[in-house]
Enzyme design. Structure first.
Site, PDB file in Angstrom:
ATOM      1  N   MET A   1      -9.102   7.846  -0.036  1.00  0.00           N
ATOM      2  CA  MET A   1      -9.930   8.245   1.216  1.00  0.00           C
ATOM      3  C   MET A   1     -10.501   9.456   0.855  1.00  0.00           C
ATOM      4  SD  MET A   1      -7.402   7.013   4.174  1.00  0.00           S
ATOM      5  CE  MET A   1      -6.660   5.354   4.014  1.00  0.00           C
TER       6      MET A   1
ATOM      7  N   SER B   1       2.919  -0.284   6.311  1.00  0.00           N
ATOM      8  CA  SER B   1       3.961   0.408   6.750  1.00  0.00           C
ATOM      9  C   SER B   1       4.933  -0.760   7.093  1.00  0.00           C
ATOM     10  CB  SER B   1       3.295   0.745   8.442  1.00  0.00           C
ATOM     11  OG  SER B   1       2.446  -0.369   8.691  1.00  0.00           O
TER      12      SER B   1
ATOM     13  N   ASP C   1      -6.379  -6.637   4.506  1.00  0.00           N
ATOM     14  CA  ASP C   1      -5.751  -5.238   4.480  1.00  0.00           C
ATOM     15  C   ASP C   1      -5.715  -4.805   5.938  1.00  0.00           C
ATOM     16  OD1 ASP C   1      -4.913  -2.792   3.815  1.00  0.00           O
ATOM     17  OD2 ASP C   1      -6.596  -2.190   2.545  1.00  0.00           O
TER      18      ASP C   1
ATOM     19  N   HIS D   1      -1.249  -1.433  -4.297  1.00  0.00           N
ATOM     20  CA  HIS D   1      -2.325  -1.046  -3.521  1.00  0.00           C
ATOM     21  C   HIS D   1      -2.527   0.722  -3.371  1.00  0.00           C
ATOM     22  CE1 HIS D   1      -5.908  -2.023  -1.059  1.00  0.00           C
ATOM     23  NE2 HIS D   1      -5.398  -1.109  -0.137  1.00  0.00           N
TER      24      HIS D   1
ATOM     25  N   HIS E   1      -8.366   0.670  -3.801  1.00  0.00           N
ATOM     26  CA  HIS E   1      -9.393   0.543  -2.960  1.00  0.00           C
ATOM     27  C   HIS E   1     -10.000   1.995  -2.608  1.00  0.00           C
ATOM     28  CE1 HIS E   1      -9.472  -0.463   1.682  1.00  0.00           C
ATOM     29  NE2 HIS E   1     -10.713  -0.072   1.356  1.00  0.00           N
TER      30      HIS E   1
ATOM     31  N   GLY F   1      -0.610   1.724   9.553  1.00  0.00           N
ATOM     32  CA  GLY F   1       0.224   1.687  10.596  1.00  0.00           C
ATOM     33  C   GLY F   1      -0.758   1.204  12.178  1.00  0.00           C
TER      34      GLY F   1
ATOM     35  N   MET G   1     -11.113  -6.131   5.734  1.00  0.00           N
ATOM     36  CA  MET G   1     -10.527  -5.200   6.297  1.00  0.00           C
ATOM     37  C   MET G   1     -10.107  -5.719   7.550  1.00  0.00           C
ATOM     38  SD  MET G   1      -9.930  -2.825   4.339  1.00  0.00           S
ATOM     39  CE  MET G   1      -9.011  -1.665   5.610  1.00  0.00           C
TER      40      MET G   1
ATOM     41  N   ASP H   1      -4.747   3.379  -1.997  1.00  0.00           N
ATOM     42  CA  ASP H   1      -5.718   3.770  -1.139  1.00  0.00           C
ATOM     43  C   ASP H   1      -6.365   5.041  -1.360  1.00  0.00           C
ATOM     44  OD1 ASP H   1      -6.046   1.179   0.569  1.00  0.00           O
ATOM     45  OD2 ASP H   1      -4.034   1.940   1.314  1.00  0.00           O
TER      46      ASP H   1
ATOM     47  N   GLY I   1      -2.657  -4.050   8.963  1.00  0.00           N
ATOM     48  CA  GLY I   1      -1.579  -4.662  10.145  1.00  0.00           C
ATOM     49  C   GLY I   1      -0.901  -5.846   9.504  1.00  0.00           C
TER      50      GLY I   1
ATOM     51  N   MET J   1     -12.207   4.147  -0.493  1.00  0.00           N
ATOM     52  CA  MET J   1     -12.919   4.191   0.717  1.00  0.00           C
ATOM     53  C   MET J   1     -13.694   5.637   0.660  1.00  0.00           C
ATOM     54  SD  MET J   1      -9.662   2.977   3.129  1.00  0.00           S
ATOM     55  CE  MET J   1      -8.603   3.336   1.556  1.00  0.00           C
TER      56      MET J   1
ATOM     57  N   SER K   1       0.852  -1.238  -0.047  1.00  0.00           N
ATOM     58  CA  SER K   1      -0.145  -0.001  -0.101  1.00  0.00           C
ATOM     59  C   SER K   1       0.955   1.266   0.031  1.00  0.00           C
ATOM     60  CB  SER K   1      -0.905  -0.125   1.272  1.00  0.00           C
ATOM     61  OG  SER K   1      -1.202   1.399   1.317  1.00  0.00           O
TER      62      SER K   1
END
Ligand code: DX5
Ligand code: ZN
Length: 227
Positions: free
Chosen positions: A38, A203, A180, A34, A67, A146, A138, A36, A182, A69, A9
């Site tokens: 937002m 991360s 997706d 990936h 992705h 992170g 998710m 993201d 952690g 969001m 990501s």
């Protein structure tokens, strides 16, 4: 044997030199990028849109995994398809007409994905499996990189894997199962054992200086898991 995919990501990349970052992470062995998106509305953060996707497109040959969001979803789908996205996933809560949005993504030549927040039921899949190419679970609440992996996601992955396998048994059609949030070297094997075949990691990869070392270690963890 399952083919595993690693999708870094870019949310955790250095935004001042994104082109170089995506080239480097692909050279380090990334299977997808990936991306993201937002909107500070559906999630409490604001990131990047189709202009950035278009700018990055010539830098890499691998699929760009968008992705979304965002809410609403439909207005922005054609823009991402034109910007070179290969896959577009969205949250069912972001669309008033989920079946229509899935068709819209296909009509624009992309693979579709449905994304499930930690508390969102997989029952949204019940009547649309034929139009879904990827299920994204998710393992954090969306909005930030992170965060720590939520262990309940393992149960959700097992449930999604059972649905996908039953569907494949019946129709022969492949649906990918992505996770997706952690994902790290030390939990990726357990996550794969629960059924995931595609792993987003932000991360864990961009937070370290040697992307190849992280991706190689993730792959050697994955090699321990067979399904
Ligand atoms: C979170 C995003 C993720 C995020 C993952 O809303 O969808 O893709 O970047 O970041 P890590 O791997 O750091 O949890
Ligand atoms: Zn994401």
């Amino acid at each position: 044997m399952t083919q595993f995919r690693i999708a870094p990501s870019i949310l955790s990349a250095d935004f001042s030199r994104l082109g170089e970052e995506v080239r480097n992470v692909v050279a380090a062995g990334a299977d997808w990028i990936h991306f993201d998106v937002m909107d500070n509305h559906y999630v409490p953060n604001l990131t990047i849109g189709p202009l950035v996707c278009e700018a990055l497109r010539p830098h890499v040959q691998v699929p760009i995994d968008v992705h979304l969001m965002v809410r609403p979803v439909d207005r922005i789908v054609p823009d991402f398809a034109k910007a070179g996205a290969n896959r577009i996933s969205f949250h069912p809560e972001g669309s008033d007409h989920i079946d229509r949005t899935l068709s819209l993504i296909h009509d624009h030549g992309c693979k579709s994905g449905l994304v499930f927040n930690p508390a969102t039921s997989l029952s949204y899949l019940d009547h649309v499996m034929d139009k879904v190419d990827l299920v994204l679970i998710m393992s954090v609440n969306p909005g930030f990189g992170g965060q720590s992996f939520i262990p309940e996601a393992l149960n959700k992955l097992r449930e999604a894997r059972a649905r996908i396998d039953a569907y494949k048994e019946k129709t022969g059609r492949e649906i990918l199962l992505e996770v997706d949030g952690g994902v790290k070297i030390d939990n990726i094997a357990e996550i794969a054992a629960a059924g995931a075949d595609t792993f987003v990691a932000g991360s864990a990869i961009f937070g370290k200086p040697d992307y190849k070392a992280v991706i190689d270690q993730m792959r050697s963890e994955l090699a321990k898991v067979a399904h």
